[in-house]
Enzyme design. Structure first.
Site, mmCIF file in Angstrom:
data_model
loop_
_atom_site.group_PDB
_atom_site.id
_atom_site.type_symbol
_atom_site.label_atom_id
_atom_site.label_comp_id
_atom_site.label_asym_id
_atom_site.label_seq_id
_atom_site.Cartn_x
_atom_site.Cartn_y
_atom_site.Cartn_z
ATOM 1 N N GLY A 38 -31.287 37.851 -8.698
ATOM 2 C CA GLY A 38 -30.069 37.027 -8.764
ATOM 3 C C GLY A 38 -30.331 35.560 -9.054
ATOM 4 O O GLY A 38 -29.418 34.819 -9.397
ATOM 5 N N CYS A 41 -28.509 31.161 -9.134
ATOM 6 C CA CYS A 41 -27.048 31.340 -9.087
ATOM 7 C C CYS A 41 -26.625 32.122 -7.844
ATOM 8 O O CYS A 41 -25.778 31.674 -7.080
ATOM 9 C CB CYS A 41 -26.576 32.038 -10.350
ATOM 10 S SG CYS A 41 -24.810 32.335 -10.371
ATOM 11 N N THR A 159 -37.006 31.778 -16.626
ATOM 12 C CA THR A 159 -37.473 31.249 -15.333
ATOM 13 C C THR A 159 -36.592 30.139 -14.758
ATOM 14 O O THR A 159 -36.894 29.589 -13.703
ATOM 15 C CB THR A 159 -38.925 30.737 -15.461
ATOM 16 O OG1 THR A 159 -38.991 29.850 -16.583
ATOM 17 C CG2 THR A 159 -39.897 31.882 -15.678
ATOM 18 N N SER A 198 -21.991 14.606 -10.545
ATOM 19 C CA SER A 198 -21.694 15.721 -11.443
ATOM 20 C C SER A 198 -21.268 16.925 -10.604
ATOM 21 O O SER A 198 -21.103 16.805 -9.393
ATOM 22 C CB SER A 198 -22.931 16.068 -12.274
ATOM 23 O OG SER A 198 -23.210 14.980 -13.106
ATOM 24 N N ALA A 199 -21.153 18.092 -11.268
ATOM 25 C CA ALA A 199 -20.587 19.261 -10.596
ATOM 26 C C ALA A 199 -21.241 19.538 -9.237
ATOM 27 O O ALA A 199 -20.539 19.690 -8.225
ATOM 28 C CB ALA A 199 -20.705 20.476 -11.502
ATOM 29 N N GLY A 201 -23.134 17.653 -7.119
ATOM 30 C CA GLY A 201 -22.879 16.617 -6.108
ATOM 31 C C GLY A 201 -21.421 16.618 -5.669
ATOM 32 O O GLY A 201 -21.109 16.500 -4.476
ATOM 33 N N GLU A 203 -19.243 19.068 -5.703
ATOM 34 C CA GLU A 203 -18.885 20.239 -4.872
ATOM 35 C C GLU A 203 -19.346 20.044 -3.430
ATOM 36 O O GLU A 203 -18.612 20.333 -2.480
ATOM 37 C CB GLU A 203 -19.500 21.517 -5.455
ATOM 38 C CG GLU A 203 -18.750 22.007 -6.689
ATOM 39 C CD GLU A 203 -19.267 23.334 -7.227
ATOM 40 O OE1 GLU A 203 -20.184 23.938 -6.626
ATOM 41 O OE2 GLU A 203 -18.750 23.772 -8.269
ATOM 42 N N HIS A 458 6.685 34.194 -14.983
ATOM 43 C CA HIS A 458 7.203 33.124 -14.122
ATOM 44 C C HIS A 458 7.464 33.665 -12.725
ATOM 45 O O HIS A 458 7.941 34.792 -12.609
ATOM 46 C CB HIS A 458 8.517 32.589 -14.707
ATOM 47 C CG HIS A 458 9.145 31.547 -13.842
ATOM 48 N ND1 HIS A 458 8.672 30.245 -13.805
ATOM 49 C CD2 HIS A 458 10.197 31.595 -12.978
ATOM 50 C CE1 HIS A 458 9.403 29.538 -12.953
ATOM 51 N NE2 HIS A 458 10.340 30.345 -12.427
#
Ligand SMILES: Cc1cc2nc3c(=O)[nH]c(=O)nc-3n(C[C@H](O)[C@H](O)[C@H](O)COP(=O)(O)OP(=O)(O)OC[C@H]3O[C@@H](n4cnc5c(N)ncnc54)[C@H](O)[C@@H]3O)c2cc1C
Length: 485
Positions: A38, A41, A159, A198-199, A201, A203, A458
């Site tokens: 895995g 990620c 890797t 960035s993403a 940090g 989060e 809707h």
């Protein structure tokens, strides 16, 4: 010596997907993985952070349950359970990947691979790290007499990447961690300073702010999430500030020192200051994970930062050697790694496949959530497009009102003459799911008319794209029309 048609080095979202597809095409496939299946990620990236962010979301919802007419008493956070739940989600998914590899007939070899030639490796046994370990073991140099030789007709290098260590004074002090180290925190830090907006940090900032930390986030660029459209970055900065997060942009950290209690962070820039923190999380940049791989034995070419160079079929400059995922430095995202894995496997199996990097959706799971695909307004203009843009606010959607989550907007960027969709940028509820419509629109070269004329159910959050398209055509229904001059 073990022999395969294809050997994949690394079992992350790039490697395991490539292995499964190659096995489906009838190749005998081996995967060498030194940690757990895995990759980053599933073990230390996408999945554990989202599992913890979901706990934060539930906590936040329950804290505000009274707004929905639900009285709850004695709300408290149990961080041990947050972490245990995260581990159990990770275990479910990594076990699932192991099961998929097995059921597709892929041989998994647990160990650290070192190249001895372009398509031959020695594998040194490592043993899986325990579940919940606070990050992969980057530095461990494999050695010893007990290794296994493996050979294959083709090899895929998958890797991944590792965090960059910033050359800041004090970056090695106790309490200074990377994103990996954050998983090792056994309690919510009282005060945390996050270097890098960035993403990754952003989060962590969103998570710890919800869980009750005093959070500061320091970003060198003009806005948070600087890869996103500037309006989205600015909106996130405003939203974070409203939640009490200290947002410092156009600011750099020059020094971290041990203080009497905790750490002292020196911030330079227009808003130069010192910040007190118990934990400093450095979340800036990643580099290719090629340490102790003996990549030079393969002869593959790398760029100036060390990322392996590949063509649109993921071929390196060496015949029979392919590379996919973060180690190629193309777009450090799990879904890109997986897609590259499919293309490499199909190519090796003699099928026609090539990758197109023009339509890559990306999501950041802060509150509010962010997602985008295609060109930002700045990029479209710089590329010479004559454009039209429009924004539609979630506050004008019935569904967002019923949710009680109305912050944010969808911004659409389209060509002025034909109305072809060039970019979609969302900040707001379910942005990460809503972006798929934008990706499909760009992939199918859809126009504003086509988006506006497609009937959307809707009341749904999905109506936001249709409404933004109408606004870009100058015919908005649920927001006031543009002012006549
Ligand atoms: C905190 C965080 C959050 C993230 N969130 C998201 C997100 O929400 N969405 C998203 O798309 N992306 C996200 N990412 C990025 C995503 O994790 C990566 O893009 C993705 O994991 C890359 O996949 P990969 O297969 O290239 O490499 P990896 O996942 O890094 O896998 C590489 C594997 O190779 C193994 N390996 C390395 N060297 C050797 C060797 N010599 N021998 C044997 N095995 C070896 C490693 O142990 C590892 O398992 C996040 C990353 C981080 C750090």
């Amino acid at each position: 010596m073990q022999e395969f048609d294809l050997l994949v080095v690394g079992g992350g979202p790039g490697g395991y997907v490539a292995a499964i597809r190659a096995a489906q095409r009838g190749l005998s496939v081996g995967v060498v993985e030194k940690e757990r299946p895995g990759g980053v990620c599933l073990n230390w990236g996408c999945i554990p952070t989202k599992a913890m962010l979901r706990s934060a979301e539930v906590y936040e919802t329950v804290l505000h349950a009274a707004d929905f007419g639900v009285q709850v008493e004695g709300v408290a956070l149990d961080y041990d359970t947050v972490r245990r739940r995260k581990d159990s989600v990770v275990k479910g998914l990594t076990d699932g990947v192991a099961g998929l590899l097995k059921s597709n007939g892929v041989t998994v070899i647990n160990g650290h691979a070192r190249f001895t030639g372009p398509t031959t490796v020695d594998v040194y046994p490592t043993g899986e790290p325990p579940l919940g370990a606070d990050g992969p073991r980057y530095a461990a140099e494999p050695s010893g007499a007990a290794f296994e030789q493996v050979r294959a007709k083709d090899v895929i290098i998958a890797t991944g990447s590792v965090p960059v260590q910033l050359p800041i004074e004090g970056a090695d002090l106790p309490g200074v961690i990377t994103s990996d180290g954050a998983f090792g925190l056994t309690e919510v830090p009282k005060r945390i300073a996050i270097v890098g907006g960035s993403a990754v940090g952003a989060e962590w900032a969103s998570l710890f702010a919800t869980l009750g930390s005093e959070v500061s986030i320091i970003e060198m660029q003009k806005t948070l999430v600087p890869a996103e459209d500037a309006e989205v970055g600015k909106a996130l900065g405003r939203s974070f500030s409203k939640r009490g997060i200290k947002v410092l942009t156009e600011a750099t950290v020059s020094k971290i020192e041990q203080a009497k209690s905790g750490l002292k962070v020196t911030v330079d820039g227009a808003k130069a200051q010192q910040i007190d923190a118990d934990v400093v999380l450095i979340g800036v940049g990643r580099k290719p994970n090629t340490a102790h791989l003996d990549l030079d034995k393969t002869g593959v070419g790398v760029d100036e930062r060390g990322f392996i160079q590949v063509d649109d079929k993921l071929r390196t400059n060496v015949e029979h050697v392919y590379a996919i995922g973060d180690v190629t430095g193309k777009a450090l995202l799990a879904h890109v790694a997986s897609h590259q894995g499919v293309v490499a496997a199909e190519t090796i199996a003699g099928q026609h496949a090539a990758i197109d990097y023009n339509v890559i959706p990306a999501a950041t799971f802060t509150h509010p959530e962010i997602a985008s695909v295609g060109l930002t307004e700045e990029q479209a203009t710089a590329a010479g497009h004559e454009i039209v843009t429009a924004k539609f606010p979630f506050a004008a959607l019935g569904r967002a009102q019923t949710y009680g989550d109305t912050e944010g907007f969808l911004k659409i960027v389209a060509g002025k003459k034909y109305g072809e969709v060039l970019g979609v940028h969302i900040i707001g509820p379910s942005a990460s799911d809503l972006i798929t419509e934008g990706a499909l629109a760009i992939a199918l070269e859809a126009t504003l008319d086509e988006l506006a004329e497609t009937i959307h159910a809707h009341p749904t959050l999905g109506e936001v794209g249709m409404e933004a398209a109408m606004a870009a055509l100058g015919l908005p229904i649920h927001v006031a029309p543009p002012r006549k001059r």
